[in-house]
Design a protein around this motif. Sequence first.
Motif, PDB file in Angstrom:
ATOM      1  N   LYS A   1       0.862  -1.177   0.000  1.00  0.00           N
ATOM      2  CA  LYS A   1       0.000   0.000   0.000  1.00  0.00           C
ATOM      3  C   LYS A   1       0.898   1.227   0.000  1.00  0.00           C
ATOM      4  CE  LYS A   1      -3.791   2.147   2.514  1.00  0.00           C
ATOM      5  NZ  LYS A   1      -4.696   2.038   3.652  1.00  0.00           N
ATOM      6  N   TYR A   2       0.532   2.219  -0.807  1.00  0.00           N
ATOM      7  CA  TYR A   2       1.319   3.453  -0.892  1.00  0.00           C
ATOM      8  C   TYR A   2       0.388   4.600  -1.215  1.00  0.00           C
ATOM      9  CZ  TYR A   2       0.951   2.911  -5.963  1.00  0.00           C
ATOM     10  OH  TYR A   2       0.474   2.786  -7.231  1.00  0.00           O
TER      11      TYR A   2
ATOM     12  N   PHE B   1       6.079  -0.911   3.024  1.00  0.00           N
ATOM     13  CA  PHE B   1       4.815  -0.723   2.300  1.00  0.00           C
ATOM     14  C   PHE B   1       3.891  -1.934   2.400  1.00  0.00           C
ATOM     15  CE2 PHE B   1       7.922   2.015   0.225  1.00  0.00           C
ATOM     16  CZ  PHE B   1       7.249   3.234   0.204  1.00  0.00           C
ATOM     17  N   LEU B   2       4.291  -2.989   3.108  1.00  0.00           N
ATOM     18  CA  LEU B   2       3.459  -4.183   3.205  1.00  0.00           C
ATOM     19  C   LEU B   2       2.118  -3.880   3.846  1.00  0.00           C
ATOM     20  CD1 LEU B   2       6.015  -6.943   4.310  1.00  0.00           C
ATOM     21  CD2 LEU B   2       4.726  -6.857   2.180  1.00  0.00           C
ATOM     22  N   LEU B   3       1.091  -4.596   3.389  1.00  0.00           N
ATOM     23  CA  LEU B   3      -0.238  -4.419   3.966  1.00  0.00           C
ATOM     24  C   LEU B   3      -0.328  -5.053   5.333  1.00  0.00           C
ATOM     25  CD1 LEU B   3      -2.636  -5.039   0.954  1.00  0.00           C
ATOM     26  CD2 LEU B   3      -2.194  -2.920   2.136  1.00  0.00           C
TER      27      LEU B   3
ATOM     28  N   THR C   1       7.303  -1.152 -10.920  1.00  0.00           N
ATOM     29  CA  THR C   1       7.204  -0.587  -9.575  1.00  0.00           C
ATOM     30  C   THR C   1       6.610   0.814  -9.673  1.00  0.00           C
ATOM     31  OG1 THR C   1       9.207  -1.786  -8.961  1.00  0.00           O
ATOM     32  CG2 THR C   1       8.497  -0.031  -7.476  1.00  0.00           C
ATOM     33  N   PRO C   2       5.567   1.111  -8.900  1.00  0.00           N
ATOM     34  CA  PRO C   2       4.983   2.451  -8.937  1.00  0.00           C
ATOM     35  C   PRO C   2       6.027   3.492  -8.568  1.00  0.00           C
ATOM     36  CG  PRO C   2       3.533   0.935  -7.786  1.00  0.00           C
ATOM     37  CD  PRO C   2       4.815   0.222  -8.016  1.00  0.00           C
ATOM     38  N   SER C   3       5.944   4.654  -9.181  1.00  0.00           N
ATOM     39  CA  SER C   3       6.961   5.685  -8.989  1.00  0.00           C
ATOM     40  C   SER C   3       7.088   6.146  -7.531  1.00  0.00           C
ATOM     41  CB  SER C   3       6.718   6.869  -9.917  1.00  0.00           C
ATOM     42  OG  SER C   3       5.433   7.397  -9.746  1.00  0.00           O
ATOM     43  N   PRO C   4       6.011   6.261  -6.721  1.00  0.00           N
ATOM     44  CA  PRO C   4       6.216   6.648  -5.320  1.00  0.00           C
ATOM     45  C   PRO C   4       7.023   5.603  -4.537  1.00  0.00           C
ATOM     46  CG  PRO C   4       3.933   7.037  -5.943  1.00  0.00           C
ATOM     47  CD  PRO C   4       4.578   6.291  -7.053  1.00  0.00           C
ATOM     48  N   ILE C   5       6.771   4.319  -4.805  1.00  0.00           N
ATOM     49  CA  ILE C   5       7.529   3.271  -4.117  1.00  0.00           C
ATOM     50  C   ILE C   5       8.969   3.286  -4.610  1.00  0.00           C
ATOM     51  CG2 ILE C   5       7.784   0.781  -3.820  1.00  0.00           C
ATOM     52  CD1 ILE C   5       4.775   0.535  -3.828  1.00  0.00           C
ATOM     53  N   LYS C   6       9.156   3.474  -5.892  1.00  0.00           N
ATOM     54  CA  LYS C   6      10.499   3.498  -6.470  1.00  0.00           C
ATOM     55  C   LYS C   6      11.307   4.649  -5.875  1.00  0.00           C
ATOM     56  CE  LYS C   6      12.722   3.295 -10.979  1.00  0.00           C
ATOM     57  NZ  LYS C   6      12.514   3.343 -12.426  1.00  0.00           N
TER      58      LYS C   6
END
Length: 133
Positions: free
Chosen positions: A97-98, A131-133, A114-119
Amino acid sequence: MSKNLSELNNVRTLRAQARNTTLSILEEMLEKLSIVVSEQREALQATEAEARKKAEKLALYRELLLEDNISPEELVNGTQSVGPRKNKRAPRPAKYKYSDENGNARHWTGQGRTPSPIKAALENGQSLDDFLL
């Protein structure tokens, strides 16, 4: 049609151009144009012959099917169910989750890009476990 071809298609323009051209050059152009026209006719005749041949074969096959009391629809519909169908797999559950740029909560399965915010967070030293649920 290109400008050159439209000029060739106009009799007045041809006459005006012919006034400035010798007869030998005009005869040479006529020979070349005749060759092009005959090639086009041959290509068209070959295409028509192929279409006639295909139509004859289709008629023959239709007759053979009807002689055996098989409708063409039966033949077409009977071949559609060959082999087992593969079912689509269920969508994978989200693992991470992000928040996106607008602050909206988003989820990611961990597959694909990989989504840019996580990257960006990973590049800044955060862990994927954050970021794990």
